[in-house]
Design a protein around this motif. Structure first.
Motif, PDB file in Angstrom:
ATOM      1  N   GLU A   1      -6.099  -5.559 -10.428  1.00 59.44           N
ATOM      2  CA  GLU A   1      -5.279  -6.056  -9.262  1.00 59.44           C
ATOM      3  C   GLU A   1      -4.550  -4.932  -8.765  1.00 59.44           C
ATOM      4  O   GLU A   1      -4.381  -4.880  -7.445  1.00 59.44           O
TER       5      GLU A   1
ATOM      6  N   GLN B   1       1.171  -1.201   0.097  1.00 63.13           N
ATOM      7  CA  GLN B   1       0.037  -0.040   0.078  1.00 63.13           C
ATOM      8  C   GLN B   1       0.955   1.303  -0.101  1.00 63.13           C
ATOM      9  O   GLN B   1       1.597   1.415   0.869  1.00 63.13           O
TER      10      GLN B   1
ATOM     11  N   ASP C   1      -3.204   9.619  -2.379  1.00 62.18           N
ATOM     12  CA  ASP C   1      -3.842   8.641  -2.880  1.00 62.18           C
ATOM     13  C   ASP C   1      -3.194   7.436  -2.269  1.00 62.18           C
ATOM     14  O   ASP C   1      -2.126   7.396  -2.249  1.00 62.18           O
TER      15      ASP C   1
ATOM     16  N   ARG D   1      -5.080  -1.292  -7.304  1.00 61.66           N
ATOM     17  CA  ARG D   1      -6.213  -0.095  -7.070  1.00 61.66           C
ATOM     18  C   ARG D   1      -5.704   1.268  -6.528  1.00 61.66           C
ATOM     19  O   ARG D   1      -4.657   1.176  -5.770  1.00 61.66           O
TER      20      ARG D   1
ATOM     21  N   ARG E   1      -2.854   0.447  -4.082  1.00 61.09           N
ATOM     22  CA  ARG E   1      -2.589  -0.958  -4.042  1.00 61.09           C
ATOM     23  C   ARG E   1      -1.662  -1.760  -5.049  1.00 61.09           C
ATOM     24  O   ARG E   1      -2.082  -1.907  -6.121  1.00 61.09           O
TER      25      ARG E   1
ATOM     26  N   GLU F   1       1.267   5.239  -0.408  1.00 61.63           N
ATOM     27  CA  GLU F   1       0.513   6.476  -0.239  1.00 61.63           C
ATOM     28  C   GLU F   1       1.357   7.597  -1.108  1.00 61.63           C
ATOM     29  O   GLU F   1       2.706   7.702  -1.184  1.00 61.63           O
TER      30      GLU F   1
ATOM     31  N   ASN G   1      -7.092   4.196  -4.135  1.00 59.68           N
ATOM     32  CA  ASN G   1      -8.184   4.425  -3.099  1.00 59.68           C
ATOM     33  C   ASN G   1      -9.286   3.439  -3.070  1.00 59.68           C
ATOM     34  O   ASN G   1     -10.734   3.801  -3.174  1.00 59.68           O
ATOM     35  N   LYS G   2      -8.876   2.137  -3.228  1.00 59.21           N
ATOM     36  CA  LYS G   2      -9.732   0.750  -3.106  1.00 59.21           C
ATOM     37  C   LYS G   2     -10.493   0.830  -4.423  1.00 59.21           C
ATOM     38  O   LYS G   2     -11.355  -0.288  -4.271  1.00 59.21           O
ATOM     39  N   GLY G   3     -10.432   1.534  -5.438  1.00 62.12           N
ATOM     40  CA  GLY G   3     -11.223   1.229  -6.560  1.00 62.12           C
ATOM     41  C   GLY G   3     -10.215   0.914  -7.737  1.00 62.12           C
ATOM     42  O   GLY G   3      -9.137   1.121  -7.700  1.00 62.12           O
ATOM     43  N   ARG G   4     -10.981   0.476  -8.816  1.00 62.37           N
ATOM     44  CA  ARG G   4     -10.205   0.057 -10.231  1.00 62.37           C
ATOM     45  C   ARG G   4      -9.656   1.290 -10.740  1.00 62.37           C
ATOM     46  O   ARG G   4     -10.379   2.603 -10.621  1.00 62.37           O
ATOM     47  N   SER G   5      -8.684   1.295 -11.411  1.00 57.18           N
ATOM     48  CA  SER G   5      -8.191   2.537 -12.147  1.00 57.18           C
ATOM     49  C   SER G   5      -7.743   2.345 -13.432  1.00 57.18           C
ATOM     50  O   SER G   5      -7.348   1.051 -13.960  1.00 57.18           O
TER      51      SER G   5
END
Length: 324
Positions: free
Chosen positions: A56, A20, A74, A58, A77, A22, A60-64
């Motif tokens: 796979e 993770q 931001d 991510r 992952r 930042e 901010n926990k969403g697909r991009s």
């Protein structure tokens, strides 16, 4: 045998567990794919794009998407990534030494290299690695190293690499505002007319049936302008200075061809007969050299010009022609 040991035996674990990250302000504005390439060194681009596409990776926990511009704060992952030993090439000592010895300027924000001909600026399209990968390998402690612009593989001369995200943003803004002056030397077939001081012709990328990518003058292409000046005349050829006002792919090469004087040694836009003739006279590769670069130095704003000496092989070719 543990699963972790099996993974290492099967290949190289670049990212053994979920990470993770930042994003700090220095990385803000960078594309997601370029950020991943800098974090997962040695991982092929195809795999980077695959893990983004499959969700796979991510943000901010969403697909991009690959072209998403990261923002400060931001959370990215990064999944575990393992690649084959064969897909993690290392720069040889000769390549690292060649790049390091070609540096003509360096400060805490910027590196300017006199790039050798034949060395790609980055890996991809069948090339395992290039100048930027060699530089990153030579300086593992340097967290940020990114190309500011590009040169064709066979073109030598001034190339900028940013050592800070702020410098990269600054120089990109200068490029957009036409504050970066680039000067090239090109050796062309035939006698370039003194009256031809610029070529203003729109350019468009094309893909041939063979898959080869070429650029052509096309009324529906992008506006493109190059200024030319004669430096020295030879019996059946001319050394010219080329200053691109716009920055299109293969711009100088195609504009020279459009003017009726293609660049010697260009295996894409110059005839085999012309190239063979000059090979016999010592010019065995593309004679296009990024000779000078003028910028406002990031940080200080001081206007400064940098020059890259003409490589020995090209200088020797000119000397041989002068003595004919």
């Amino acid at each position: 045998m543990t699963k972790q040991t099996e993974q290492f035996m099967a290949g190289v674990v670049v990212s053994p567990r979920v990470q993770q990250h930042e994003i700090d302000e220095d990385r803000a504005g960078q594309r997601l794919d370029n950020y991943l390439l800098s974090q997962l060194k040695g991982v092929p681009k195809t795999l980077i794009y695959r893990i983004i596409r499959k969700g796979e990776v991510r943000v901010n926990k969403g697909r991009s998407k690959a072209d998403y511009r990261l923002k400060g704060g931001d959370i990215v992952r990064i999944p575990p990534v393992r690649v084959s030993e064969k897909t993690t090439p290392k720069a040889g000592k000769w390549m690292i030494d060649s790049v390091e010895s070609s540096i003509i300027y360096e400060d805490e924000r910027l590196i300017i290299v006199n790039k050798p001909s034949g060395l790609a600026v980055h890996g991809g399209s069948g090339i395992n690695l290039g100048l930027i990968e060699a530089l990153r390998e030579a300086r593992p402690q340097q967290k940020f190293l990114e190309l500011v612009h590009r040169l064709d593989r066979d073109t030598s001369g001034c190339l900028m690499i940013a050592k800070k995200r702020s410098a990269l943003r600054d120089l990109h803004e200068q490029i957009r505002n036409n504050q970066v002056n680039k000067t090239y030397w090109a050796f062309v077939e035939g006698r370039w007319p003194t009256r031809t001081r610029q070529v203003n012709a729109p350019l468009r990328k094309n893909t041939l049936q063979s898959g080869e990518r070429v650029v052509r003058v096309d009324p529906e292409g992008k506006a493109s302008l190059t200024r030319f000046r004669v430096i020295e005349r030879f019996r059946d050829s001319t050394l010219v200075e080329a200053t691109p006002v716009t920055g299109r792919t293969h711009q100088i090469r195609v504009h020279a061809l459009h003017a009726g004087h293609s660049i010697v040694g260009d295996d894409k836009y110059t005839s085999k007969e012309v190239n063979q003739y000059y090979k016999g006279r010592g010019i065995r590769r593309l004679f296009l050299h990024a000779a000078a670069l003028e910028i406002n130095l990031p940080g200080s704003g001081k206007r400064q010009q940098f020059k890259a000496a003409l490589p020995d092989d090209l200088e020797e070719g000119l000397t041989a022609l002068r003595n004919e």
